[in-house]
Scaffold this motif. Structure first.
Motif, mmCIF file in Angstrom:
data_model
loop_
_atom_site.group_PDB
_atom_site.id
_atom_site.type_symbol
_atom_site.label_atom_id
_atom_site.label_comp_id
_atom_site.label_asym_id
_atom_site.label_seq_id
_atom_site.Cartn_x
_atom_site.Cartn_y
_atom_site.Cartn_z
ATOM 1 N N VAL A 91 -77.231 32.369 27.661
ATOM 2 C CA VAL A 91 -76.823 31.483 26.625
ATOM 3 C C VAL A 91 -76.138 32.371 25.625
ATOM 4 N N LEU A 92 -75.211 31.446 24.916
ATOM 5 C CA LEU A 92 -74.632 32.201 23.727
ATOM 6 C C LEU A 92 -75.688 32.379 22.766
ATOM 7 N N ILE A 93 -75.530 33.395 22.057
ATOM 8 C CA ILE A 93 -76.513 33.783 20.851
ATOM 9 C C ILE A 93 -76.054 32.876 19.800
ATOM 10 N N PRO A 94 -76.960 31.807 19.090
ATOM 11 C CA PRO A 94 -76.597 30.925 18.125
ATOM 12 C C PRO A 94 -76.054 31.641 16.865
ATOM 13 N N ARG A 95 -75.158 31.129 16.414
ATOM 14 C CA ARG A 95 -74.214 31.674 15.157
ATOM 15 C C ARG A 95 -74.741 30.791 14.088
ATOM 16 N N PRO A 96 -74.661 31.445 12.538
ATOM 17 C CA PRO A 96 -74.978 30.667 11.555
ATOM 18 C C PRO A 96 -73.786 29.520 11.286
ATOM 19 N N GLU A 97 -72.765 29.615 11.712
ATOM 20 C CA GLU A 97 -71.571 28.765 11.390
ATOM 21 C C GLU A 97 -71.805 27.657 12.019
ATOM 22 N N THR A 98 -72.544 27.506 13.154
ATOM 23 C CA THR A 98 -72.942 26.224 13.971
ATOM 24 C C THR A 98 -73.940 25.477 13.287
ATOM 25 N N SER A 190 -70.267 19.202 20.334
ATOM 26 C CA SER A 190 -70.101 20.047 21.039
ATOM 27 C C SER A 190 -69.710 21.398 20.394
ATOM 28 N N ASN A 191 -70.372 22.523 20.614
ATOM 29 C CA ASN A 191 -69.625 23.814 20.525
ATOM 30 C C ASN A 191 -69.239 24.384 21.686
ATOM 31 N N PRO A 192 -68.218 23.956 22.084
ATOM 32 C CA PRO A 192 -67.632 24.332 23.427
ATOM 33 C C PRO A 192 -66.905 26.015 23.565
ATOM 34 N N PRO A 193 -66.775 26.378 24.500
ATOM 35 C CA PRO A 193 -66.011 27.774 24.435
ATOM 36 C C PRO A 193 -64.584 27.382 23.763
ATOM 37 N N TYR A 194 -64.206 28.331 23.073
ATOM 38 C CA TYR A 194 -62.703 28.226 22.599
ATOM 39 C C TYR A 194 -62.105 29.436 22.216
ATOM 40 N N ILE A 195 -62.398 30.347 22.900
ATOM 41 C CA ILE A 195 -61.399 31.617 22.455
ATOM 42 C C ILE A 195 -60.502 31.794 23.790
ATOM 43 N N ALA A 196 -59.433 32.561 23.553
ATOM 44 C CA ALA A 196 -58.286 32.481 24.526
ATOM 45 C C ALA A 196 -58.671 33.580 25.630
ATOM 46 N N ASP A 206 -70.984 42.230 20.469
ATOM 47 C CA ASP A 206 -71.659 41.350 20.969
ATOM 48 C C ASP A 206 -71.310 40.578 22.128
ATOM 49 N N LEU A 207 -70.031 40.164 22.079
ATOM 50 C CA LEU A 207 -69.305 39.059 23.063
ATOM 51 C C LEU A 207 -69.244 39.492 24.309
ATOM 52 N N ARG A 208 -69.192 40.946 24.422
ATOM 53 C CA ARG A 208 -68.972 41.662 25.819
ATOM 54 C C ARG A 208 -70.298 41.416 26.610
ATOM 55 N N ASN A 213 -68.348 32.048 30.240
ATOM 56 C CA ASN A 213 -67.855 30.756 30.139
ATOM 57 C C ASN A 213 -68.317 30.059 29.144
ATOM 58 N N ALA A 214 -69.218 30.691 28.374
ATOM 59 C CA ALA A 214 -69.628 29.742 26.915
ATOM 60 C C ALA A 214 -68.468 30.209 25.826
ATOM 61 N N LEU A 215 -67.751 31.230 26.097
ATOM 62 C CA LEU A 215 -66.706 31.847 25.079
ATOM 63 C C LEU A 215 -65.402 31.473 25.152
ATOM 64 N N ALA A 216 -64.872 31.915 26.424
ATOM 65 C CA ALA A 216 -63.393 31.569 26.738
ATOM 66 C C ALA A 216 -63.172 30.400 27.294
ATOM 67 N N LEU A 244 -66.664 18.434 16.671
ATOM 68 C CA LEU A 244 -66.522 19.555 17.521
ATOM 69 C C LEU A 244 -66.407 20.892 16.592
ATOM 70 N N GLU A 245 -67.033 21.901 17.005
ATOM 71 C CA GLU A 245 -66.825 23.384 16.685
ATOM 72 C C GLU A 245 -65.750 23.851 17.241
ATOM 73 N N HIS A 246 -64.986 24.889 16.409
ATOM 74 C CA HIS A 246 -63.796 25.572 16.797
ATOM 75 C C HIS A 246 -63.225 26.567 16.120
HETATM 76 N N1 GLN Z 1 -68.021 31.428 17.285
HETATM 77 C C1 GLN Z 1 -67.886 32.376 18.525
HETATM 78 C C2 GLN Z 1 -67.269 33.713 18.102
HETATM 79 O O1 GLN Z 1 -66.425 33.568 17.656
HETATM 80 C C3 GLN Z 1 -67.469 31.559 19.710
HETATM 81 C C4 GLN Z 1 -68.235 30.440 20.194
HETATM 82 C C5 GLN Z 1 -67.759 29.695 20.903
HETATM 83 O O2 GLN Z 1 -66.527 30.062 21.713
HETATM 84 N N2 GLN Z 1 -68.190 28.423 21.047
HETATM 85 O O3 GLN Z 1 -67.985 34.761 18.280
#
Ligand code: GLN
Length: 285
Positions: A91-98, A190-196, A206-208, A213-216, A244-246
């Motif tokens: 699982v993605l690590i929860p972020r404060p911005e969420t 939803s806080n979907p994956p949204y990174i290119a 940490d992203l490594r 599939n939770a990030l990109a 939506l988070e983005h």
């Molecule tokens: N906010 C995360 C980051 O940029 C990305 C999380 C996501 O893609 N939903 O590290």
């Protein structure tokens, strides 16, 4: 002497922390985990000798942290919106911005509303909402069975009443495939994956170690956001809302996606860092 050898020979808890080559707060968090002692205990008893097991466990965790593994995965938890969530590499690590996403939904949801969360991961959004609003009926989905197991265990610990009353339910499935035809909701979040996919940040920090599939999401990071925006009107009731988070540079394009899906009252809100982070819209009544 190598750092690991120095730690195994450390005379007391303070020496473990100062000898770890890690920031003090991180070292203390790892030592809490390795020794089973509280932060307060470690501060008061820093001059005491650690047991050999604690020192060895700490040396191993410190080594992994120096190699880049996220602190949250090493200790198995992360705080989100005032509650402690179990996390693991599924699982993605929860972020404060969420937390902004949660606050907006809490403000917008009428009494007894039905809510769908797509891609729940650790469950931090759905579980926090279930804790804060005992009137909501929440369905949280994820494509990963492992993530759903983690989310369910967080729910069992943090909001058992919501689970027992089936006010919080989990279901496996990829985006809309988890939703039955005919199911309609008042709110979708939803806080979907949204990174290119080629974003160099994915190969850093940490992203490594987080699930790709939770990030990109595709070449421009927008694949999941496009699928969600296009499908949401079919699953929302009249006047239903989408949250939506983005990414911080995606506000304009997400507003355009919501506009193309016939949403109204579209607006983008900023996180605590002042960056575009959440876009919302409402269907016509
Ligand atoms: N906010 C995360 C980051 O940029 C990305 C999380 C996501 O893609 N939903 O590290």
């Amino acid at each position: 002497m190598r750092t690991s050898d120095r730690l195994l020979a450390a005379a007391n808890f303070d020496a473990l922390i100062s000898g770890s080559d890690l920031p003090r707060l991180e070292a203390r968090a790892l030592l809490e985990h390795a020794s089973g002692r509280s932060r307060e205990w470690l501060i008061a008893h820093g001059d005491e000798a650690p047991g050999a097991d604690s020192a060895a466990r700490f040396a191993e965790l410190a080594q992994r942290r120096r190699a880049g593994e996220p602190l949250a995965y090493l200790v198995g938890e992360r705080e989100f919106h005032g509650r402690c969530f179990k996390v693991d590499p599924a699982v993605l690590i929860p972020r404060p911005e969420t937390e902004l996403l949660v606050d907006l939904v809490v403000q917008a949801a009428r009494a007894d509303a039905t809510l769908l969360e797509l891609g729940t991961g650790s469950g931090c959004i759905a579980v926090t909402l279930a804790c804060l609003r005992s009137d909501l009926h929440i369905l949280a989905t994820d494509t990963s069975e492992q993530a759903l197991a983690t989310a369910s265990s967080n729910a069992a610990r943090l909001c058992p009443k919501a689970l027992a009353a089936a006010r919080l339910q989990f279901r496996a499935g990829d985006w809309w495939s988890a939703v039955n035809s005919g199911e309609r909701f008042d709110l979708i979040v939803s806080n979907p994956p949204y990174i290119a996919a080629a974003d160099p940040h994915l190969a850093q920090g940490d992203l490594r170690f987080e699930p790709a599939n939770a990030l990109a999401s595709g070449d421009d990071g927008l694949d999941a956001l496009r699928v969600i925006c296009a499908g949401a009107p079919l699953r929302l009731r009249a006047a239903g809302m989408l949250f939506l988070e983005h990414g911080f540079e995606q506000g304009a394009v997400v507003r355009a996606l919501l506009g193309a899906a016939c949403f109204e009252q579209i607006s983008t809100l900023q996180d605590a860092a002042g960056l575009d982070r959440v876009t919302t819209g409402r269907l016509p009544a």
